[in-house]
Design a protein around this motif. Structure first.
Motif, PDB file in Angstrom:
ATOM      1  N   SER A 292      -0.024   4.055   1.023  1.00 18.50           N
ATOM      2  CA  SER A 292      -0.282   4.787   2.268  1.00 18.50           C
ATOM      3  C   SER A 292       0.630   4.333   3.397  1.00 18.50           C
ATOM      4  O   SER A 292       0.763   5.045   4.403  1.00 18.50           O
ATOM      5  CB  SER A 292      -1.741   4.608   2.689  1.00 18.50           C
TER       6      SER A 292
ATOM      7  N   THR B  46      -8.506   1.790  -1.969  1.00 18.54           N
ATOM      8  CA  THR B  46      -8.537   2.739  -0.851  1.00 18.54           C
ATOM      9  C   THR B  46      -9.373   2.223   0.324  1.00 18.54           C
ATOM     10  O   THR B  46     -10.378   1.529   0.134  1.00 18.54           O
ATOM     11  CB  THR B  46      -9.088   4.102  -1.309  1.00 18.54           C
TER      12      THR B  46
ATOM     13  N   ARG C 245       0.824  -1.203   0.000  1.00 15.35           N
ATOM     14  CA  ARG C 245       0.000   0.000   0.000  1.00 15.35           C
ATOM     15  C   ARG C 245       0.862   1.259   0.000  1.00 15.35           C
ATOM     16  O   ARG C 245       1.768   1.401   0.813  1.00 15.35           O
ATOM     17  CB  ARG C 245      -0.935   0.013   1.208  1.00 15.35           C
TER      18      ARG C 245
ATOM     19  N   ASP D  88      -4.096   5.600  -1.052  1.00 17.59           N
ATOM     20  CA  ASP D  88      -3.801   4.513  -1.991  1.00 17.59           C
ATOM     21  C   ASP D  88      -4.387   4.873  -3.351  1.00 17.59           C
ATOM     22  O   ASP D  88      -4.256   5.991  -3.797  1.00 17.59           O
ATOM     23  CB  ASP D  88      -4.317   3.175  -1.464  1.00 17.59           C
TER      24      ASP D  88
END
Length: 421
Positions: free
Chosen positions: A125, A249, A123, A244
Motif C-alpha cells: 500500500s 492489512t 507494505r 496489502d
C-alpha cells in the motif's frame, strides 16, 4: 498463523468460514444457481461474505484497473505520438524508434523481480502508489523532451516505475480471492489496460485535431500531459484503496470481523501467509521446478505495429492511422472477459491458454511470412493477435493457485514470468 487465528474465533465468522469451506469442496447446487454463479460468483454467498467481496472488488479493482488503463494509455501513446508529429519534430530516424521501446523494456524488466522481493518486507500500500507518483512525474517530463536521447531517459524511468505494478497487482489478487473468483478479477483488471490502448488512438486523433498548437505545444505533447493528469489521482487513490494482504492489512474500510473473514477465506483456500525474503528462501524457490517451468513458458503479445504499417502505406489520414488499430484492443477486451468467465466457471486454466496462443500463432505466421499474404489477411492477422493477450491473466491465475502453498515462490514467479517474457 497462531497470532492471526485468534481473530477468527467469533462464532458467526466461524459459521461463515464453514460455509465457505463447504462451497470450495463442491456442494451440489441447482442448474439455476450454477447459471447465476457463472454470471457472478457471490450470489450464493452469505450476506457478510458478499459484503466483504464487494468491498475488496470496489477498492482493489478500481485502483488496479484505472491505474493499468492509464499505463497502457501511455505505452500506446508512444506509437500514436510517433505517427502524429513526434517523428518529424524530434527527428527520430533509423533505429531510434526501436531504441525508445527497448529503453522502456530495460526499465520494465530490471524492476520486477527486485520489486517482488522488496514487497515481502515493505507494505504494498506504500510501495505501489509511490512508484505511481514517479511514473506521473516522468510522464509529464516526456511532454517537454527536445531530443530522442531525452526521450530515451524518460522511457527508461517510465518502464522502471511500471515494472513494479503488474506482478504486484497479481500478488494482491491472489492474496484476496478464492479459486472461483480469481480468474474473472484478473481478466477484468487486464482488460482495463486494453480499454486504455483503445482509448489512446481516439484520444490522439482528438488531440491532433483539437489541441495541436495550443499553448505552443504539439498535439502529441498534450497526449502525455493528459496521461499524467489522468494518473495522478489514481496514484493518490492507491494509498487508500490498496489493502496489502489479508495477514497484514490495516485499511480503515474493512472491519475487524471482515479482516478475520478475509484471512479465513484465504486459509481455507490453501494460500499460505506471507514470509519475508531471505537467501535461504530464494534458494528453496530456485531449487523447485515451478520457477523454471512457469518462467520459461509464459509468453507476451507480438507487438503493436499496425499503425506503423498503415503510416508506411501513405494512403490513410493521421486520425485513421490512430483509430483503425484500436479494433485489436477491442478483440482483446472481449476475449479476455470470455476467458475469465469461462476459466472460473469450468475451473480450467491451461486449455484456455493453449487456444489463445494457437490463434495468435496463425496470425504471427502470416505477419512473419508477409510477402504473398493477401492484403485483407494482413489486416485480419493484426486483429487476431488480440486473441492471445487475454490468456495472460489466466496464466497468472494458474501461477497463483499452483504456488499458493509457498508465498515467496508465488511472488517471485509472478515477477519472473512477466520479466523474462
Amino acid at each position: 498463523m497462531d497470532k492471526n487465528s485468534d481473530r477468527t474465533k467469533d462464532p458467526e465468522i466461524v459459521a461463515i468460514a464453514t460455509s465457505v469451506s463447504s462451497r470450495q469442496h463442491g456442494t451440489k447446487v441447482s442448474l439455476r444457481k450454477r447459471i447465476q454463479n457463472v454470471v457472478w460468483d457471490t450470489f450464493d454467498y452469505s450476506p457478510e461474505e458478499r459484503k466483504l467481496v464487494s468491498k475488496i472488488d470496489f477498492f482493489i479493482l478500481t485502483w488496479a484497473s484505472l491505474a493499468y488503463f492509464s499505463k497502457n494509455l501511455n505505452s500506446n501513446n508512444l506509437s500514436n505520438a510517433y505517427v502524429s508529429g513526434m517523428k518529424e519534430e524530434l527527428v527520430v530516424v533509423g533505429n531510434e524508434y526501436q531504441t525508445l521501446t527497448t529503453m522502456w523494456t530495460i526499465g520494465y524488466v530490471i524492476s520486477q523481480i527486485p520489486s517482488q522481493m522488496i514487497c515481502t518486507r515493505v507494505r504494498l500500500s506504500l510501495w505501489c502508489p509511490s512508484w505511481e507518483l514517479l511514473w506521473v512525474l516522468v510522464t509529464f517530463a516526456t511532454a517537454a523532451v527536445k531530443t530522442p536521447h531525452q526521450l530515451y531517459v524518460c522511457r527508461f524511468f517510465v518502464g522502471l516505475a511500471e515494472g513494479t505494478f503488474y506482478p504486484a497487482v497479481h500478488t494482491v489478487l491472489g492474496g484476496w480471492y478464492t479459486k472461483r473468483e480469481l480468474a474473472k478479477r484478473a481478466c477484468i483488471f487486464f482488460g482495463s489496460a486494453f480499454i486504455g490502448s483503445m482509448f489512446s488512438g481516439y484520444l490522439q486523433a482528438a488531440l491532433y485535431t483539437g489541441m495541436n498548437g495550443r499553448a505552443g505545444l504539439s498535439g502529441w505533447r498534450w497526449l502525455f500531459i493528459f496521461d499524467g493528469v489522468i494518473t495522478f489521482p489514481m496514484a493518490l487513490w492507491g494509498y487508500i484503496a490498496l489493502p496489502d494482504l489479508p495477514s497484514t492489512t490495516r485499511v480503515f474500510w474493512l472491519t475487524q470481523e471482515e479482516k478475520a473473514l478475509a484471512l479465513q477465506r484465504i486459509v481455507n483456500s490453501g494460500v499460505k501467509l506471507d514470509e519475508p525474503v531471505t537467501a535461504k528462501c530464494i534458494k528453496r524457490v530456485l531449487s523447485g521446478w515451478h520457477f523454471w517451468v512457469y518462467t520459461a513458458y509464459y509468453t507476451e503479445n507480438i507487438g503493436s505495429y499496425m499503425n506503423l504499417w498503415l503510416k508506411s502505406l501513405n494512403r490513410y489520414t493521421t486520425p485513421q492511422i490512430n483509430t483503425y488499430p484500436t479494433v485489436t484492443n477491442a478483440v482483446t477486451i472481449v476475449t479476455t472477459l470470455i476467458y475469465g468467465w469461462t476459466s472460473d466457471a469450468l475451473q480450467l486454466r491451461s486449455p484456455i491458454i493453449y487456444f489463445s496462443l494457437t490463434v495468435c500463432l496463425f496470425a504471427a505466421v502470416n505477419l512473419a511470412v508477409w510477402n504473398g499474404i493477401p492484403f485483407g489477411l494482413k489486416w485480419a492477422s493484426y486483429y487476431l493477435t488480440g486473441f492471445a493477450q487475454g490468456s495472460g491473466p489466466v496464466f497468472m491465475t494458474m501461477v497463483n493457485e499452483v504456488c499458493a502453498e509457498d508465498s515467496l515462490e508465488r511472488k517471485l514467479i509472478l515477477g519472473s514470468t512477466n520479466s523474462i517474457a
